[in-house]
Design a protein around this motif. Structure first.
Motif, PDB file in Angstrom:
ATOM      1  N   ALA A  96     -13.023 -48.066 -20.697  1.00  0.00           N
ATOM      2  CA  ALA A  96     -13.747 -48.637 -19.550  1.00  0.00           C
ATOM      3  C   ALA A  96     -14.088 -50.106 -19.789  1.00  0.00           C
ATOM      4  CB  ALA A  96     -15.017 -47.829 -19.286  1.00  0.00           C
ATOM      5  N   ARG A  97     -14.654 -50.415 -20.950  1.00  0.00           N
ATOM      6  CA  ARG A  97     -15.037 -51.815 -21.166  1.00  0.00           C
ATOM      7  C   ARG A  97     -13.800 -52.683 -21.402  1.00  0.00           C
ATOM      8  NH1 ARG A  97     -16.291 -53.306 -26.707  1.00  0.00           N
ATOM      9  NH2 ARG A  97     -15.412 -51.708 -28.048  1.00  0.00           N
ATOM     10  N   GLY A  98     -12.762 -52.086 -21.993  1.00  0.00           N
ATOM     11  CA  GLY A  98     -11.510 -52.826 -22.169  1.00  0.00           C
ATOM     12  C   GLY A  98     -10.877 -53.171 -20.826  1.00  0.00           C
ATOM     13  N   ALA A  99     -10.957 -52.241 -19.877  1.00  0.00           N
ATOM     14  CA  ALA A  99     -10.390 -52.506 -18.551  1.00  0.00           C
ATOM     15  C   ALA A  99     -11.117 -53.677 -17.891  1.00  0.00           C
ATOM     16  CB  ALA A  99     -10.489 -51.252 -17.674  1.00  0.00           C
ATOM     17  N   MET A 100     -12.456 -53.640 -17.951  1.00  0.00           N
ATOM     18  CA  MET A 100     -13.240 -54.717 -17.332  1.00  0.00           C
ATOM     19  C   MET A 100     -12.923 -56.060 -17.992  1.00  0.00           C
ATOM     20  SD  MET A 100     -14.882 -53.133 -14.974  1.00  0.00           S
ATOM     21  CE  MET A 100     -15.906 -54.502 -14.436  1.00  0.00           C
ATOM     22  N   ALA A 101     -12.950 -56.069 -19.316  1.00  0.00           N
ATOM     23  CA  ALA A 101     -12.752 -57.321 -20.058  1.00  0.00           C
ATOM     24  C   ALA A 101     -11.353 -57.882 -19.815  1.00  0.00           C
ATOM     25  CB  ALA A 101     -12.981 -57.080 -21.544  1.00  0.00           C
ATOM     26  N   ARG A 102     -10.364 -56.999 -19.827  1.00  0.00           N
ATOM     27  CA  ARG A 102      -8.988 -57.483 -19.639  1.00  0.00           C
ATOM     28  C   ARG A 102      -8.767 -58.026 -18.243  1.00  0.00           C
ATOM     29  NH1 ARG A 102      -7.021 -52.524 -23.158  1.00  0.00           N
ATOM     30  NH2 ARG A 102      -6.713 -53.608 -25.132  1.00  0.00           N
ATOM     31  N   LEU A 103      -9.327 -57.368 -17.256  1.00  0.00           N
ATOM     32  CA  LEU A 103      -9.182 -57.882 -15.885  1.00  0.00           C
ATOM     33  C   LEU A 103      -9.877 -59.230 -15.746  1.00  0.00           C
ATOM     34  CD1 LEU A 103      -9.647 -54.591 -13.810  1.00  0.00           C
ATOM     35  CD2 LEU A 103      -7.539 -55.914 -14.058  1.00  0.00           C
ATOM     36  N   ALA A 104     -11.072 -59.340 -16.332  1.00  0.00           N
ATOM     37  CA  ALA A 104     -11.837 -60.587 -16.201  1.00  0.00           C
ATOM     38  C   ALA A 104     -11.329 -61.684 -17.134  1.00  0.00           C
ATOM     39  CB  ALA A 104     -13.311 -60.314 -16.491  1.00  0.00           C
ATOM     40  N   GLY A 105     -10.551 -61.283 -18.148  1.00  0.00           N
ATOM     41  CA  GLY A 105     -10.058 -62.265 -19.110  1.00  0.00           C
ATOM     42  C   GLY A 105     -11.119 -62.717 -20.100  1.00  0.00           C
ATOM     43  N   VAL A 106     -11.993 -61.811 -20.490  1.00  0.00           N
ATOM     44  CA  VAL A 106     -12.992 -62.145 -21.511  1.00  0.00           C
ATOM     45  C   VAL A 106     -12.718 -61.287 -22.750  1.00  0.00           C
ATOM     46  CG1 VAL A 106     -14.725 -62.690 -19.744  1.00  0.00           C
ATOM     47  CG2 VAL A 106     -14.733 -60.420 -20.814  1.00  0.00           C
ATOM     48  N   GLU A 107     -13.293 -61.721 -23.861  1.00  0.00           N
ATOM     49  CA  GLU A 107     -13.050 -61.008 -25.117  1.00  0.00           C
ATOM     50  C   GLU A 107     -13.730 -59.628 -25.093  1.00  0.00           C
ATOM     51  OE1 GLU A 107     -13.268 -61.998 -29.896  1.00  0.00           O
ATOM     52  OE2 GLU A 107     -13.845 -63.529 -28.431  1.00  0.00           O
ATOM     53  N   ILE A 108     -13.085 -58.659 -25.729  1.00  0.00           N
ATOM     54  CA  ILE A 108     -13.672 -57.320 -25.827  1.00  0.00           C
ATOM     55  C   ILE A 108     -14.528 -57.279 -27.089  1.00  0.00           C
ATOM     56  CG2 ILE A 108     -13.215 -54.842 -25.926  1.00  0.00           C
ATOM     57  CD1 ILE A 108     -10.390 -55.447 -24.812  1.00  0.00           C
ATOM     58  N   PRO A 109     -15.852 -57.091 -26.936  1.00  0.00           N
ATOM     59  CA  PRO A 109     -16.689 -57.056 -28.138  1.00  0.00           C
ATOM     60  C   PRO A 109     -16.336 -55.865 -29.020  1.00  0.00           C
ATOM     61  CG  PRO A 109     -17.947 -56.343 -26.219  1.00  0.00           C
ATOM     62  CD  PRO A 109     -16.613 -56.806 -25.715  1.00  0.00           C
ATOM     63  N   LYS A 110     -16.416 -56.057 -30.316  1.00  0.00           N
ATOM     64  CA  LYS A 110     -16.085 -54.975 -31.251  1.00  0.00           C
ATOM     65  C   LYS A 110     -17.253 -53.994 -31.313  1.00  0.00           C
ATOM     66  CE  LYS A 110     -13.811 -52.970 -34.706  1.00  0.00           C
ATOM     67  NZ  LYS A 110     -12.784 -52.029 -34.245  1.00  0.00           N
ATOM     68  N   HIS A 111     -16.984 -52.725 -31.117  1.00  0.00           N
ATOM     69  CA  HIS A 111     -17.986 -51.684 -31.336  1.00  0.00           C
ATOM     70  C   HIS A 111     -17.465 -50.808 -32.470  1.00  0.00           C
ATOM     71  CE1 HIS A 111     -19.811 -51.766 -26.956  1.00  0.00           C
ATOM     72  NE2 HIS A 111     -20.037 -52.857 -27.637  1.00  0.00           N
ATOM     73  N   GLU A 112     -18.230 -50.729 -33.553  1.00  0.00           N
ATOM     74  CA  GLU A 112     -17.789 -49.923 -34.692  1.00  0.00           C
ATOM     75  C   GLU A 112     -17.848 -48.429 -34.331  1.00  0.00           C
ATOM     76  OE1 GLU A 112     -16.492 -51.057 -37.410  1.00  0.00           O
ATOM     77  OE2 GLU A 112     -16.934 -53.178 -37.066  1.00  0.00           O
ATOM     78  N   ASP A 113     -16.853 -47.691 -34.788  1.00  0.00           N
ATOM     79  CA  ASP A 113     -16.794 -46.252 -34.472  1.00  0.00           C
ATOM     80  C   ASP A 113     -17.502 -45.447 -35.549  1.00  0.00           C
ATOM     81  OD1 ASP A 113     -15.305 -46.753 -32.164  1.00  0.00           O
ATOM     82  OD2 ASP A 113     -13.425 -46.757 -33.290  1.00  0.00           O
ATOM     83  N   VAL A 114     -18.821 -45.414 -35.456  1.00  0.00           N
ATOM     84  CA  VAL A 114     -19.609 -44.789 -36.525  1.00  0.00           C
ATOM     85  C   VAL A 114     -20.484 -43.635 -36.039  1.00  0.00           C
ATOM     86  CG1 VAL A 114     -19.671 -46.880 -37.949  1.00  0.00           C
ATOM     87  CG2 VAL A 114     -21.412 -46.542 -36.180  1.00  0.00           C
ATOM     88  N   GLU A 115     -20.462 -43.362 -34.728  1.00  0.00           N
ATOM     89  CA  GLU A 115     -21.386 -42.364 -34.178  1.00  0.00           C
ATOM     90  C   GLU A 115     -21.039 -40.943 -34.623  1.00  0.00           C
ATOM     91  OE1 GLU A 115     -19.589 -44.517 -32.347  1.00  0.00           O
ATOM     92  OE2 GLU A 115     -21.027 -45.925 -31.482  1.00  0.00           O
ATOM     93  N   GLN A 116     -22.073 -40.157 -34.916  1.00  0.00           N
ATOM     94  CA  GLN A 116     -21.873 -38.761 -35.317  1.00  0.00           C
ATOM     95  C   GLN A 116     -22.735 -37.791 -34.511  1.00  0.00           C
ATOM     96  OE1 GLN A 116     -19.634 -37.551 -37.431  1.00  0.00           O
ATOM     97  NE2 GLN A 116     -18.837 -39.585 -37.913  1.00  0.00           N
ATOM     98  N   THR A 117     -23.918 -38.246 -34.088  1.00  0.00           N
ATOM     99  CA  THR A 117     -24.844 -37.351 -33.385  1.00  0.00           C
ATOM    100  C   THR A 117     -24.810 -37.637 -31.881  1.00  0.00           C
ATOM    101  OG1 THR A 117     -26.702 -38.879 -33.496  1.00  0.00           O
ATOM    102  CG2 THR A 117     -26.369 -37.417 -35.400  1.00  0.00           C
ATOM    103  N   PHE A 118     -25.389 -36.719 -31.118  1.00  0.00           N
ATOM    104  CA  PHE A 118     -25.436 -36.935 -29.665  1.00  0.00           C
ATOM    105  C   PHE A 118     -26.238 -38.182 -29.299  1.00  0.00           C
ATOM    106  CE2 PHE A 118     -24.439 -32.242 -29.635  1.00  0.00           C
ATOM    107  CZ  PHE A 118     -23.159 -32.396 -29.142  1.00  0.00           C
ATOM    108  N   PRO A 119     -27.432 -38.419 -29.898  1.00  0.00           N
ATOM    109  CA  PRO A 119     -28.141 -39.668 -29.543  1.00  0.00           C
ATOM    110  C   PRO A 119     -27.334 -40.921 -29.890  1.00  0.00           C
ATOM    111  CG  PRO A 119     -29.638 -38.129 -30.605  1.00  0.00           C
ATOM    112  CD  PRO A 119     -28.264 -37.539 -30.721  1.00  0.00           C
TER     113      PRO A 119
END
Lengths: 168, 168
Positions: B64-87
């Motif tokens: 979702a955020r990649g689609a927005m960023a690519r259409l707008a031509g802005v950089e996609i911020p890096k989000h580290e893939d570290v989540e394990q719990t529901f919160p």
């Protein structure tokens, strides 16, 4: 430049339904290679009170043709839910694609604000055309196509996300 | 009347991500009521070589955020893939929604024909804006949201299709 309601509907539904049909080819090849009855796959449910594989395909088809018919204001032809085998399910998809491909852009374009009313969870629900297409028909359609994919994947059929995405 | 690229992207992604977040609330409540470790659910895979639940959520957000960023031509911020719990996964979704909500319609509208190039399956792939949004980003996004839903449903979480559809 903007997107027309036709561009956002017919070609998108048809593209995904063709991908789904090709996925069923792979499922059939897998079942046949392992000499497994198709109904082992087509009757599979993720949970006892969740709809089986056959219904996922049938509802995916119905949501796509229902969306087209409701936007255009034409009657939705009745398709009996009787399919059990992969070839039967592929025929259901083919029949749905043929129905969708009959629509002309002029029947769909300009329906962004059109009131679309139908029974959802037992009561009359009204959406505006764009809200109906993007907010209801799309997620509902993708829900059932993806669920069918996941059921096959979970049962060992060798498919990947690009079978689902196809050629955008 | 037609659909703008903004109308077909930001509000639709945000709506589904909110539904997904509410589904995670139900999953957490279910796990907590049964005193089950969240990772029993979040590490679940439908098949040994299919991505686990955490990655389904992460990729849904990223698509979702990649689609927005690519259409707008802005950089996609890096989000580290570290989540394990529901919160933690809910926080990932919230961060994604906040990112998407920052876009102004003027950044997205008119990108129907814009060339969008990115690496897909290891090679540069170019789509036109509308084809990218409707033919690639949408199915990819719905694929991962639906797969996350199916994984929870398969593992007993009491959710239904209207949790997925939310309020279109």
């Amino acid at each position: 430049m903007t997107i027309s309601m036709y561009q956002a509907s017919a070609p998108r539904f048809v593209n995904m339904l063709k991908n789904l049909s090709a996925i069923l080819d792979k499922a059939q090849a897998y079942a046949d290679a392992k000499k497994l009855d198709h109904t082992v796959f087509t009757s599979y449910r993720f949970y006892p009170d969740m709809l089986p594989f056959t219904r996922q395909i049938q509802i995916a088809c119905d949501s796509a043709r229902g969306a087209m018919a409701r936007l255009a204001g034409v009657e939705i032809p009745k398709h009996e839910d009787v399919e059990q085998t992969f070839p039967e399910l592929k025929a259901r998809i083919a029949k749905t694609i043929a129905f969708i491909e009959e629509f002309k852009p002029a029947q769909i374009d300009g329906t962004e604000d059109k009131a679309v009313t139908f029974k959802a969870r037992g009561k009359d629900t009204t959406f505006q055309g764009m809200q109906f297409l993007l907010g209801f028909a799309y997620p509902n359609f993708y829900f059932h196509v993806t669920t069918a994919y996941n059921m096959l994947r979970h049962n060992g059929v060798e498919i990947g996300k690009w079978d689902f995405l196809g050629t955008p």
